[in-house]
Design a protein around this motif. Structure first.
Motif, PDB file in Angstrom:
ATOM      1  N   PRO A  46       0.829  -1.200   0.000  1.00  0.00           N
ATOM      2  CA  PRO A  46       0.000   0.000   0.000  1.00  0.00           C
ATOM      3  C   PRO A  46       0.866   1.252   0.000  1.00  0.00           C
ATOM      4  O   PRO A  46       1.880   1.328   0.679  1.00  0.00           O
ATOM      5  CB  PRO A  46      -0.803  -0.125   1.303  1.00  0.00           C
ATOM      6  N   ALA A  47       0.465   2.262  -0.780  1.00  0.00           N
ATOM      7  CA  ALA A  47       1.234   3.498  -0.892  1.00  0.00           C
ATOM      8  C   ALA A  47       0.712   4.530   0.084  1.00  0.00           C
ATOM      9  O   ALA A  47      -0.455   4.535   0.467  1.00  0.00           O
ATOM     10  CB  ALA A  47       1.144   4.025  -2.316  1.00  0.00           C
ATOM     11  N   ALA A  48       1.596   5.426   0.491  1.00  0.00           N
ATOM     12  CA  ALA A  48       1.218   6.586   1.293  1.00  0.00           C
ATOM     13  C   ALA A  48       1.950   7.788   0.725  1.00  0.00           C
ATOM     14  O   ALA A  48       3.049   7.663   0.183  1.00  0.00           O
ATOM     15  CB  ALA A  48       1.583   6.385   2.761  1.00  0.00           C
ATOM     16  N   CYS A  49       1.348   8.951   0.811  1.00  0.00           N
ATOM     17  CA  CYS A  49       1.937  10.149   0.246  1.00  0.00           C
ATOM     18  C   CYS A  49       3.320  10.394   0.837  1.00  0.00           C
ATOM     19  O   CYS A  49       3.496  10.403   2.059  1.00  0.00           O
ATOM     20  CB  CYS A  49       1.030  11.348   0.507  1.00  0.00           C
ATOM     21  N   CYS A 105      -0.182  13.165  -2.664  1.00  0.00           N
ATOM     22  CA  CYS A 105      -1.518  13.743  -2.623  1.00  0.00           C
ATOM     23  C   CYS A 105      -1.565  15.046  -3.416  1.00  0.00           C
ATOM     24  O   CYS A 105      -0.535  15.617  -3.787  1.00  0.00           O
ATOM     25  CB  CYS A 105      -1.956  13.969  -1.179  1.00  0.00           C
ATOM     26  N   THR A 108      -0.571  10.778   3.703  1.00  0.00           N
ATOM     27  CA  THR A 108      -1.939  10.414   3.358  1.00  0.00           C
ATOM     28  C   THR A 108      -1.955   9.041   2.689  1.00  0.00           C
ATOM     29  O   THR A 108      -1.188   8.807   1.756  1.00  0.00           O
ATOM     30  CB  THR A 108      -2.543  11.450   2.389  1.00  0.00           C
ATOM     31  N   PRO A 109      -2.804   8.124   3.157  1.00  0.00           N
ATOM     32  CA  PRO A 109      -2.759   6.756   2.627  1.00  0.00           C
ATOM     33  C   PRO A 109      -3.289   6.644   1.208  1.00  0.00           C
ATOM     34  O   PRO A 109      -4.032   7.483   0.725  1.00  0.00           O
ATOM     35  CB  PRO A 109      -3.640   5.976   3.614  1.00  0.00           C
ATOM     36  N   ARG A 110      -2.869   5.569   0.536  1.00  0.00           N
ATOM     37  CA  ARG A 110      -3.370   5.129  -0.758  1.00  0.00           C
ATOM     38  C   ARG A 110      -3.061   6.082  -1.905  1.00  0.00           C
ATOM     39  O   ARG A 110      -3.751   6.089  -2.919  1.00  0.00           O
ATOM     40  CB  ARG A 110      -4.877   4.866  -0.688  1.00  0.00           C
ATOM     41  N   THR A 111      -2.023   6.859  -1.755  1.00  0.00           N
ATOM     42  CA  THR A 111      -1.564   7.686  -2.862  1.00  0.00           C
ATOM     43  C   THR A 111      -0.088   7.988  -2.665  1.00  0.00           C
ATOM     44  O   THR A 111       0.322   8.314  -1.551  1.00  0.00           O
ATOM     45  CB  THR A 111      -2.346   9.009  -2.964  1.00  0.00           C
TER      46      THR A 111
END
Length: 243
Positions: free
Chosen positions: A14-17, A28, A22-25
């Motif tokens: 899973p990616a985080a900024c 951001c 910020t999660p899932r990216t």
């Protein structure tokens, strides 16, 4: 092996900024705006080392931008190379004459400043080279012929730059770089733009510019123009207005 694992983990985990977490990216919208939303500006270190070409920077090295650069370089967040390349491409465009910014006869040659070999081994990747490749791809996507050309290399070991004054950095790097055999001829095929992820005192860019000029002057006609572009510069150390 470390570089291979980072490539694989970047695809499956899973990616985080990289700027704010910020999660899932990987980046951001707010942090992307900080990275390349303000537009590139000219940057000048104080004091300015002799031989430094005109430098343009995409963003100030602070807050989210600082976090993104460190995540890519030191923590192996390789997915950030593309947005960093977009930012660098904007700085490259700003460094060009108006006629060249819209395309031109000669291709752009993005020449990354080489990192110390020990630093590349420790990190598992060459951050400046990776961003240069991404920037060249972004420029081509927008109709500008460009490619990365990593021809400078270290010809001798240098001390760790952290903690050194601007004058000490210039002395530490003096004569440290050279262009690989045949590199001068390759550079004659386009307009060279030195690129890096970060400029602090400008000593690395000035030394890289000296090495490119030396390679050109030995056998060929020499560079008519040489510019530089970076992703970020420390905002309080430069004559630059980001407001």
């Amino acid at each position: 092996m470390r570089g291979w694992w980072r490539e694989i983990s970047g695809l499956v985990l899973p990616a985080a900024c990289g700027g704010c977490g910020t999660p899932r990216t990987p980046l951001c919208e707010a942090c992307a705006g900080a990275l390349y939303g303000a537009g590139a500006r000219r940057a000048r270190p104080v004091p300015e080392p002799a031989g430094l070409p005109v430098v343009h920077a995409a963003a100030p090295y602070a807050d989210a931008v600082r976090a993104v650069l460190l995540a890519h370089k030191e923590r192996g967040a390789l997915g950030l190379a593309r947005p960093l390349g977009v930012a660098l491409a904007g700085a490259v465009r700003a460094s060009l004459p108006v006629s060249r910014a819209a395309g031109g006869r000669w291709p752009l040659l993005l020449v990354p400043v080489p990192s110390a070999r020990r630093a590349v081994r420790a990190r598992g990747h060459d951050a400046a080279r990776r961003i240069a490749l991404a920037a060249a791809g972004e420029l081509r996507r927008t109709g500008i012929e460009a490619r990365a050309l990593p021809v400078p290399r270290q010809r001798r070991a240098v001390a760790d730059q952290s903690g050194l004054t601007a004058r000490e950095r210039v002395s530490n790097l003096a004569g440290a770089l050279e262009v690989v055999a045949g590199g001068g001829r390759l550079l004659e095929g386009g307009r060279a733009v030195l690129v890096d992820d970060l400029m602090t005192t400008g000593a690395s860019l000035a030394e890289a510019a000296r090495a490119l000029r030396a390679a050109s002057g030995r056998q060929f006609s020499g560079f008519v123009q040489l510019s530089a572009a970076v992703v970020a510069v420390p905002p309080l150390s430069f004559e630059i207005n980001w407001n």
